[in-house]
Motif scaffolding. Structure first.
Motif, PDB file in Angstrom:
ATOM      1  N   ARG A  91       0.826  -1.208   0.000  1.00 31.54           N
ATOM      2  CA  ARG A  91       0.000   0.000   0.000  1.00 31.54           C
ATOM      3  C   ARG A  91       0.859   1.256   0.000  1.00 31.54           C
ATOM      4  O   ARG A  91       0.532   2.249  -0.675  1.00 31.54           O
ATOM      5  CB  ARG A  91      -0.918  -0.020   1.230  1.00 31.54           C
ATOM      6  N   LEU A  92       1.970   1.262   0.717  1.00 32.16           N
ATOM      7  CA  LEU A  92       2.780   2.470   0.875  1.00 32.16           C
ATOM      8  C   LEU A  92       3.863   2.618  -0.181  1.00 32.16           C
ATOM      9  O   LEU A  92       4.442   3.710  -0.316  1.00 32.16           O
ATOM     10  CB  LEU A  92       3.426   2.484   2.267  1.00 32.16           C
ATOM     11  N   GLU A  93       4.179   1.553  -0.921  1.00 32.42           N
ATOM     12  CA  GLU A  93       5.262   1.594  -1.904  1.00 32.42           C
ATOM     13  C   GLU A  93       4.674   1.716  -3.306  1.00 32.42           C
ATOM     14  O   GLU A  93       4.125   0.735  -3.845  1.00 32.42           O
ATOM     15  CB  GLU A  93       6.116   0.341  -1.803  1.00 32.42           C
ATOM     16  N   PRO A  94       4.741   2.889  -3.946  1.00 28.53           N
ATOM     17  CA  PRO A  94       4.151   3.039  -5.291  1.00 28.53           C
ATOM     18  C   PRO A  94       4.754   2.094  -6.322  1.00 28.53           C
ATOM     19  O   PRO A  94       4.064   1.675  -7.253  1.00 28.53           O
ATOM     20  CB  PRO A  94       4.453   4.505  -5.643  1.00 28.53           C
ATOM     21  N   GLY A  95       6.021   1.744  -6.144  1.00 23.34           N
ATOM     22  CA  GLY A  95       6.653   0.845  -7.097  1.00 23.34           C
ATOM     23  C   GLY A  95       6.089  -0.564  -7.071  1.00 23.34           C
ATOM     24  O   GLY A  95       6.349  -1.354  -7.989  1.00 23.34           O
ATOM     25  N   LEU A  96       5.318  -0.900  -6.027  1.00 30.38           N
ATOM     26  CA  LEU A  96       4.729  -2.232  -5.914  1.00 30.38           C
ATOM     27  C   LEU A  96       3.276  -2.278  -6.386  1.00 30.38           C
ATOM     28  O   LEU A  96       2.622  -3.301  -6.221  1.00 30.38           O
ATOM     29  CB  LEU A  96       4.811  -2.717  -4.460  1.00 30.38           C
ATOM     30  N   HIS A  97       2.785  -1.189  -6.954  1.00 32.13           N
ATOM     31  CA  HIS A  97       1.404  -1.168  -7.457  1.00 32.13           C
ATOM     32  C   HIS A  97       1.363  -1.779  -8.852  1.00 32.13           C
ATOM     33  O   HIS A  97       1.058  -1.119  -9.850  1.00 32.13           O
ATOM     34  CB  HIS A  97       0.857   0.265  -7.472  1.00 32.13           C
ATOM     35  N   ALA A  98       1.682  -3.055  -8.906  1.00 32.39           N
ATOM     36  CA  ALA A  98       1.712  -3.821 -10.152  1.00 32.39           C
ATOM     37  C   ALA A  98       0.896  -5.097  -9.942  1.00 32.39           C
ATOM     38  O   ALA A  98       0.651  -5.513  -8.804  1.00 32.39           O
ATOM     39  CB  ALA A  98       3.155  -4.157 -10.531  1.00 32.39           C
ATOM     40  N   PRO A  99       0.439  -5.730 -11.039  1.00 31.96           N
ATOM     41  CA  PRO A  99      -0.452  -6.901 -10.906  1.00 31.96           C
ATOM     42  C   PRO A  99       0.078  -7.989  -9.979  1.00 31.96           C
ATOM     43  O   PRO A  99      -0.672  -8.509  -9.150  1.00 31.96           O
ATOM     44  CB  PRO A  99      -0.583  -7.393 -12.353  1.00 31.96           C
ATOM     45  N   GLN A 141     -18.792 -20.766   9.736  1.00 32.62           N
ATOM     46  CA  GLN A 141     -17.358 -21.019   9.715  1.00 32.62           C
ATOM     47  C   GLN A 141     -16.985 -21.978   8.591  1.00 32.62           C
ATOM     48  O   GLN A 141     -15.984 -21.782   7.890  1.00 32.62           O
ATOM     49  CB  GLN A 141     -16.915 -21.585  11.062  1.00 32.62           C
ATOM     50  N   MET A 142     -17.790 -23.018   8.395  1.00 32.40           N
ATOM     51  CA  MET A 142     -17.540 -23.977   7.321  1.00 32.40           C
ATOM     52  C   MET A 142     -17.566 -23.290   5.962  1.00 32.40           C
ATOM     53  O   MET A 142     -16.690 -23.518   5.108  1.00 32.40           O
ATOM     54  CB  MET A 142     -18.594 -25.082   7.370  1.00 32.40           C
ATOM     55  N   PHE A 143     -18.555 -22.430   5.734  1.00 32.55           N
ATOM     56  CA  PHE A 143     -18.648 -21.705   4.464  1.00 32.55           C
ATOM     57  C   PHE A 143     -17.432 -20.813   4.253  1.00 32.55           C
ATOM     58  O   PHE A 143     -16.856 -20.779   3.151  1.00 32.55           O
ATOM     59  CB  PHE A 143     -19.928 -20.873   4.435  1.00 32.55           C
ATOM     60  N   LEU A 144     -17.020 -20.083   5.288  1.00 30.92           N
ATOM     61  CA  LEU A 144     -15.872 -19.188   5.149  1.00 30.92           C
ATOM     62  C   LEU A 144     -14.597 -19.961   4.833  1.00 30.92           C
ATOM     63  O   LEU A 144     -13.801 -19.539   3.982  1.00 30.92           O
ATOM     64  CB  LEU A 144     -15.694 -18.378   6.433  1.00 30.92           C
ATOM     65  N   ILE A 145     -14.396 -21.090   5.494  1.00 21.34           N
ATOM     66  CA  ILE A 145     -13.188 -21.878   5.245  1.00 21.34           C
ATOM     67  C   ILE A 145     -13.132 -22.342   3.797  1.00 21.34           C
ATOM     68  O   ILE A 145     -12.119 -22.170   3.104  1.00 21.34           O
ATOM     69  CB  ILE A 145     -13.122 -23.075   6.211  1.00 21.34           C
ATOM     70  N   HIS A 146     -14.221 -22.921   3.304  1.00 19.05           N
ATOM     71  CA  HIS A 146     -14.202 -23.472   1.948  1.00 19.05           C
ATOM     72  C   HIS A 146     -14.224 -22.372   0.890  1.00 19.05           C
ATOM     73  O   HIS A 146     -13.518 -22.481  -0.129  1.00 19.05           O
ATOM     74  CB  HIS A 146     -15.387 -24.419   1.762  1.00 19.05           C
ATOM     75  N   ALA A 147     -15.005 -21.321   1.106  1.00 16.83           N
ATOM     76  CA  ALA A 147     -15.067 -20.245   0.120  1.00 16.83           C
ATOM     77  C   ALA A 147     -13.738 -19.498   0.035  1.00 16.83           C
ATOM     78  O   ALA A 147     -13.250 -19.202  -1.066  1.00 16.83           O
ATOM     79  CB  ALA A 147     -16.201 -19.282   0.464  1.00 16.83           C
ATOM     80  N   LEU A 148     -13.127 -19.184   1.176  1.00 13.64           N
ATOM     81  CA  LEU A 148     -11.843 -18.480   1.170  1.00 13.64           C
ATOM     82  C   LEU A 148     -10.730 -19.355   0.589  1.00 13.64           C
ATOM     83  O   LEU A 148      -9.824 -18.847  -0.083  1.00 13.64           O
ATOM     84  CB  LEU A 148     -11.489 -18.033   2.588  1.00 13.64           C
ATOM     85  N   SER A 149     -10.790 -20.665   0.832  1.00 12.38           N
ATOM     86  CA  SER A 149      -9.816 -21.563   0.208  1.00 12.38           C
ATOM     87  C   SER A 149      -9.959 -21.551  -1.306  1.00 12.38           C
ATOM     88  O   SER A 149      -8.957 -21.592  -2.037  1.00 12.38           O
ATOM     89  CB  SER A 149     -10.000 -22.989   0.746  1.00 12.38           C
ATOM     90  N   ALA A 150     -11.201 -21.482  -1.792  1.00  5.47           N
ATOM     91  CA  ALA A 150     -11.427 -21.402  -3.237  1.00  5.47           C
ATOM     92  C   ALA A 150     -10.888 -20.094  -3.809  1.00  5.47           C
ATOM     93  O   ALA A 150     -10.312 -20.067  -4.900  1.00  5.47           O
ATOM     94  CB  ALA A 150     -12.920 -21.533  -3.529  1.00  5.47           C
ATOM     95  N   VAL A 151     -11.066 -18.992  -3.059  1.00  6.59           N
ATOM     96  CA  VAL A 151     -10.534 -17.702  -3.508  1.00  6.59           C
ATOM     97  C   VAL A 151      -9.008 -17.754  -3.563  1.00  6.59           C
ATOM     98  O   VAL A 151      -8.387 -17.283  -4.532  1.00  6.59           O
ATOM     99  CB  VAL A 151     -11.001 -16.575  -2.568  1.00  6.59           C
ATOM    100  N   THR A 181      -7.553  -5.035 -14.781  1.00  6.84           N
ATOM    101  CA  THR A 181      -7.803  -6.464 -15.021  1.00  6.84           C
ATOM    102  C   THR A 181      -7.561  -7.277 -13.755  1.00  6.84           C
ATOM    103  O   THR A 181      -8.306  -8.214 -13.451  1.00  6.84           O
ATOM    104  CB  THR A 181      -6.890  -6.969 -16.151  1.00  6.84           C
ATOM    105  N   THR A 182      -6.533  -6.914 -13.010  1.00  5.84           N
ATOM    106  CA  THR A 182      -6.233  -7.612 -11.765  1.00  5.84           C
ATOM    107  C   THR A 182      -7.387  -7.488 -10.770  1.00  5.84           C
ATOM    108  O   THR A 182      -7.763  -8.471 -10.107  1.00  5.84           O
ATOM    109  CB  THR A 182      -4.951  -7.045 -11.142  1.00  5.84           C
ATOM    110  N   ALA A 183      -7.958  -6.298 -10.651  1.00  7.89           N
ATOM    111  CA  ALA A 183      -9.089  -6.103  -9.739  1.00  7.89           C
ATOM    112  C   ALA A 183     -10.289  -6.942 -10.177  1.00  7.89           C
ATOM    113  O   ALA A 183     -10.986  -7.530  -9.341  1.00  7.89           O
ATOM    114  CB  ALA A 183      -9.461  -4.625  -9.688  1.00  7.89           C
ATOM    115  N   LYS A 184     -10.544  -6.999 -11.482  1.00  5.88           N
ATOM    116  CA  LYS A 184     -11.665  -7.815 -11.982  1.00  5.88           C
ATOM    117  C   LYS A 184     -11.434  -9.300 -11.701  1.00  5.88           C
ATOM    118  O   LYS A 184     -12.377 -10.024 -11.354  1.00  5.88           O
ATOM    119  CB  LYS A 184     -11.838  -7.579 -13.483  1.00  5.88           C
ATOM    120  N   VAL A 185     -10.192  -9.752 -11.846  1.00  7.82           N
ATOM    121  CA  VAL A 185      -9.875 -11.145 -11.536  1.00  7.82           C
ATOM    122  C   VAL A 185     -10.129 -11.445 -10.057  1.00  7.82           C
ATOM    123  O   VAL A 185     -10.675 -12.500  -9.702  1.00  7.82           O
ATOM    124  CB  VAL A 185      -8.413 -11.461 -11.919  1.00  7.82           C
ATOM    125  N   GLY A 186      -9.753 -10.507  -9.191  1.00  7.17           N
ATOM    126  CA  GLY A 186      -9.995 -10.695  -7.764  1.00  7.17           C
ATOM    127  C   GLY A 186     -11.481 -10.789  -7.439  1.00  7.17           C
ATOM    128  O   GLY A 186     -11.908 -11.641  -6.651  1.00  7.17           O
TER     129      GLY A 186
END
Length: 356
Positions: A91-99, A141-151, A181-186
């Motif tokens: 967030r603080l390093e502009p040089g890291l604002h890449a995909p 909790q079960m939904f969060l575990i499986h959904a976040l693992s899929a993400v 494009t990166t944001a859309k993929v997320g």
């Protein structure tokens, strides 16, 4: 006391429960109620307003759970600090604002959410003996575990595609993978995780639960909760297996395919030094992929074939699956990425003392 000697509400309760006592006397023309074994009453939404389950502790080490929770708590603190530092550094390093680094931020955020959805509840059990968890909280909790693992699996696939485009089509990399494009993929990864794994708790919600309510992990997983249902779970079994294969299984296959294409492109380079230099850009991602998929496969094998294993193995494998990626990912990228190293060191006021 005979059944006909009981009050009306006692006879109704006796008939409902199926437990009646033999007659102490006998009235002419009236049969004595037989002694019957009690029927199993399902633990369902109709019989209890809020069914609950019992989280698994450390079998055989119950007296030491408070002390053994210290490594778990330490790992959670490291995961929160490491992933938080990565998010702040990017967030603080502009040089890291890449995909590639935006994908890394997504990975850190998912790891933080996944660890926070499980570890604090486990620690409250170890420290305060709050073993019982309600049906609603367990399914959430079960939904969060499986959904976040899929993400997380989708983000790892996106990072593999980023490496493929950067190595095999370097001139098109900036045009193909933009920040938009990166944001859309997320967002697509998040939507896919929700769509595929929201039906899992919905399929379990109407089922009755009877008999033992003890889980084999210190948090709720789909297969673990499903095994406690005393009804037909075929739809849940089929859908759960299909979702895993179409999400994690397909992602793993595509990641392997991307690295086959990357390896083919690298081997076409003439000099070994160039090959090592190009392929070294993939080392961190390969380590992160292994840190995610190896515990996932290990936990799946334990569930499928580990019925004869000690219960402690199930508990340990579950904690490894949750915490290993969250702890290792920021360390791996912190070591491999000098920009992230410098920004994190500057955040903790450590200056570079190398001679000029």
């Amino acid at each position: 006391m005979a059944l006909w000697d009981r009050k009306p509400w006692e006879r109704a309760l006796c008939e409902e429960s199926g437990l009646c006592f033999p007659c102490s006397g006998k009235r002419p023309g009236v049969a004595c109620a037989p002694l019957m074994a009690p029927r199993a009453v399902p633990l369902s939404n109709s019989s209890e307003a809020s069914p609950s389950f019992l989280l698994a502790g450390l079998p055989g080490l119950e007296g030491l759970q408070c002390w053994l929770s210290i490594p778990l708590c330490s790992a959670y603190v490291v995961a929160v600090a490491g992933n938080g530092a990565v998010l702040l550094a990017v967030r603080l390093e502009p040089g890291l604002h890449a995909p590639m680094y935006l994908f890394l931020c997504m990975l850190a955020a998912v790891d933080l959410a996944l660890a926070t959805a499980t570890v604090p509840r486990t620690l409250s059990f170890y420290w305060f003996d709050s073993r019982e968890i309600g049906l609603g909280a367990c399914l959430l909790q079960m939904f969060l575990i499986h959904a976040l693992s899929a993400v997380e699996s989708a983000v790892l696939l996106a990072m593999a595609v980023d490496r493929y485009v950067a190595i095999c089509h370097p001139l098109r990399h900036a045009a193909v993978l933009t920040n938009g494009t990166t944001a859309k993929v997320g967002l697509l990864a998040l939507a896919r995780g929700v769509i595929f794994f929201l039906p899992l708790p919905l399929l379990l919600l109407p089922l009755p639960f009877c008999g033992p309510r003890a889980l084999s992990h210190s948090f709720c997983l789909h297969q673990d909760v499903m095994n406690l249902a005393c009804a037909n779970t075929t739809p849940s079994v089929v859908y759960g297996l299909t979702a895993i294969l179409l999400v994690m299984g397909l992602d793993a296959l595509l990641i392997c395919l991307s690295y086959v294409l990357i390896l083919r492109a690298v081997l076409r380079l003439a000099a070994w030094r160039e090959r090592l230099k190009v392929f070294s850009t993939c080392i961190a991602h390969i380590c992160v992929v292994l840190a995610f998929y190896v515990p996932l496969i290990g936990l799946s094998v334990v569930h499928r074939f580990g019925k004869d294993l000690a219960p402690l193995v199930h508990v340990i494998m579950g904690n490894v699956y949750i915490l290993v990626p969250a702890v290792l990912n920021p360390i791996i990228y912190g070591v491999r990425t000098k920009q992230i190293q410098r920004r994190i060191l500057s955040l903790i006021h450590v200056t570079d003392r190398t001679p000029r």
